[in-house]
Design a protein around this motif. Structure first.
Motif, PDB file in Angstrom:
ATOM      1  N   VAL A 186      -8.496  48.937  32.252  1.00  0.00           N
ATOM      2  CA  VAL A 186      -7.550  48.769  31.150  1.00  0.00           C
ATOM      3  C   VAL A 186      -6.849  47.422  31.240  1.00  0.00           C
ATOM      4  O   VAL A 186      -6.601  46.767  30.215  1.00  0.00           O
ATOM      5  CB  VAL A 186      -6.535  49.924  31.059  1.00  0.00           C
ATOM      6  N   VAL A 187      -6.541  46.966  32.446  1.00  0.00           N
ATOM      7  CA  VAL A 187      -5.888  45.664  32.581  1.00  0.00           C
ATOM      8  C   VAL A 187      -6.817  44.556  32.089  1.00  0.00           C
ATOM      9  O   VAL A 187      -6.378  43.625  31.402  1.00  0.00           O
ATOM     10  CB  VAL A 187      -5.428  45.416  34.031  1.00  0.00           C
ATOM     11  N   MET A 188      -8.110  44.657  32.360  1.00  0.00           N
ATOM     12  CA  MET A 188      -9.036  43.637  31.870  1.00  0.00           C
ATOM     13  C   MET A 188      -9.209  43.736  30.349  1.00  0.00           C
ATOM     14  O   MET A 188      -9.456  42.723  29.695  1.00  0.00           O
ATOM     15  CB  MET A 188     -10.371  43.720  32.605  1.00  0.00           C
ATOM     16  N   GLU A 189      -9.047  44.929  29.763  1.00  0.00           N
ATOM     17  CA  GLU A 189      -9.010  45.033  28.299  1.00  0.00           C
ATOM     18  C   GLU A 189      -7.812  44.252  27.756  1.00  0.00           C
ATOM     19  O   GLU A 189      -7.916  43.559  26.746  1.00  0.00           O
ATOM     20  CB  GLU A 189      -8.888  46.495  27.848  1.00  0.00           C
ATOM     21  N   VAL A 190      -6.670  44.383  28.423  1.00  0.00           N
ATOM     22  CA  VAL A 190      -5.468  43.663  28.000  1.00  0.00           C
ATOM     23  C   VAL A 190      -5.666  42.161  28.175  1.00  0.00           C
ATOM     24  O   VAL A 190      -5.285  41.372  27.305  1.00  0.00           O
ATOM     25  CB  VAL A 190      -4.216  44.168  28.758  1.00  0.00           C
ATOM     26  N   VAL A 191      -6.282  41.742  29.279  1.00  0.00           N
ATOM     27  CA  VAL A 191      -6.574  40.313  29.482  1.00  0.00           C
ATOM     28  C   VAL A 191      -7.462  39.803  28.349  1.00  0.00           C
ATOM     29  O   VAL A 191      -7.212  38.736  27.791  1.00  0.00           O
ATOM     30  CB  VAL A 191      -7.226  40.064  30.862  1.00  0.00           C
ATOM     31  N   ASP A 192      -8.483  40.569  27.995  1.00  0.00           N
ATOM     32  CA  ASP A 192      -9.359  40.187  26.883  1.00  0.00           C
ATOM     33  C   ASP A 192      -8.556  40.023  25.595  1.00  0.00           C
ATOM     34  O   ASP A 192      -8.709  39.044  24.868  1.00  0.00           O
ATOM     35  CB  ASP A 192     -10.459  41.235  26.707  1.00  0.00           C
ATOM     36  N   TRP A 193      -7.675  40.975  25.311  1.00  0.00           N
ATOM     37  CA  TRP A 193      -6.837  40.906  24.108  1.00  0.00           C
ATOM     38  C   TRP A 193      -5.953  39.658  24.141  1.00  0.00           C
ATOM     39  O   TRP A 193      -5.839  38.949  23.143  1.00  0.00           O
ATOM     40  CB  TRP A 193      -5.992  42.179  24.022  1.00  0.00           C
ATOM     41  N   LEU A 194      -5.324  39.385  25.288  1.00  0.00           N
ATOM     42  CA  LEU A 194      -4.488  38.189  25.415  1.00  0.00           C
ATOM     43  C   LEU A 194      -5.297  36.921  25.193  1.00  0.00           C
ATOM     44  O   LEU A 194      -4.852  36.004  24.488  1.00  0.00           O
ATOM     45  CB  LEU A 194      -3.830  38.132  26.794  1.00  0.00           C
ATOM     46  N   LEU A 195      -6.483  36.846  25.800  1.00  0.00           N
ATOM     47  CA  LEU A 195      -7.290  35.635  25.679  1.00  0.00           C
ATOM     48  C   LEU A 195      -7.795  35.419  24.257  1.00  0.00           C
ATOM     49  O   LEU A 195      -8.064  34.281  23.862  1.00  0.00           O
ATOM     50  CB  LEU A 195      -8.442  35.661  26.682  1.00  0.00           C
ATOM     51  N   LYS A 247      -5.633  55.399  24.575  1.00  0.00           N
ATOM     52  CA  LYS A 247      -5.940  56.838  24.616  1.00  0.00           C
ATOM     53  C   LYS A 247      -6.954  57.142  25.716  1.00  0.00           C
ATOM     54  O   LYS A 247      -6.879  58.172  26.368  1.00  0.00           O
ATOM     55  CB  LYS A 247      -6.444  57.310  23.263  1.00  0.00           C
ATOM     56  N   THR A 248      -7.907  56.242  25.918  1.00  0.00           N
ATOM     57  CA  THR A 248      -8.897  56.414  26.976  1.00  0.00           C
ATOM     58  C   THR A 248      -8.222  56.456  28.340  1.00  0.00           C
ATOM     59  O   THR A 248      -8.649  57.168  29.244  1.00  0.00           O
ATOM     60  CB  THR A 248      -9.917  55.260  26.940  1.00  0.00           C
ATOM     61  N   TRP A 249      -7.127  55.690  28.485  1.00  0.00           N
ATOM     62  CA  TRP A 249      -6.453  55.561  29.776  1.00  0.00           C
ATOM     63  C   TRP A 249      -5.272  56.526  29.911  1.00  0.00           C
ATOM     64  O   TRP A 249      -4.595  56.516  30.936  1.00  0.00           O
ATOM     65  CB  TRP A 249      -5.991  54.120  29.966  1.00  0.00           C
ATOM     66  N   GLY A 250      -5.014  57.325  28.891  1.00  0.00           N
ATOM     67  CA  GLY A 250      -3.966  58.330  28.986  1.00  0.00           C
ATOM     68  C   GLY A 250      -2.694  57.961  28.251  1.00  0.00           C
ATOM     69  O   GLY A 250      -2.222  58.714  27.426  1.00  0.00           O
TER      70      GLY A 250
END
Length: 156
Positions: free
Chosen positions: A100-109, A44-47
């Protein structure tokens, strides 16, 4: 001109990855339909949510192609006999999407079994490279500094 980041990630995901998490990983790679409530980032933060690691085309700002692959690592079962998911991603990220991509990387890791080196990030503006290093408390971006001693190999 905008900055871009070359992101490379190579990790094993846990053999006991839940079905919703596995579907979300596949969706992020462009291999499945979007989950009803993607949880890999604060979308939501990223649209709106998008498939941040869908590969299969030439990189926008770097030599080579953006690619992504998720396969079972059947030749490398864990100590308990479980088969991890081998994930490799190489993608070009616009500076506006980096957060947002680094949020996704964090989630993956958080779903990864890999410890230590997990990839790198390279910046077009500075050509700086940072290693992605995963540990039990999360991950760090570690700056790469030039080495004192360089090896040079001539091509014959």
């Amino acid at each position: 001109m905008s900055d871009y980041y070359d992101l490379y990630l190579a990790v094993d995901l846990s053999p006991d990855l839940s079905e919703p998490a596995l579907q979300e990983v596949r969706w992020l790679l462009g291999q499945a339909e979007m989950p009803s409530a993607p949880s890999s980032a604060d979308w939501k933060t990223w649209g709106y949510p998008w498939q941040v690691f869908a590969g299969g085309s030439a990189s926008h700002a770097f030599d080579g192609a953006d690619v992504s692959l998720l396969v079972p690592a059947v030749d490398r079962p864990g100590g308990d006999g479980g088969v991890p998911w081998a994930l490799t991603v190489r993608t070009c990220v616009h500076e506006d999407e980096f957060g947002v991509v680094m949020e996704v990387v964090d989630w993956l890791l958080r779903h990864a079994s890999t410890r230590g080196w997990a990839g790198f990030v390279r910046d077009t503006a500075s050509e700086d490279i940072q290693h992605i290093v995963r540990h039990d408390g999360g991950f760090d971006l570690v700056d790469v500094r030039s080495a004192e001693k360089r090896f040079q190999i001539a091509w014959a």
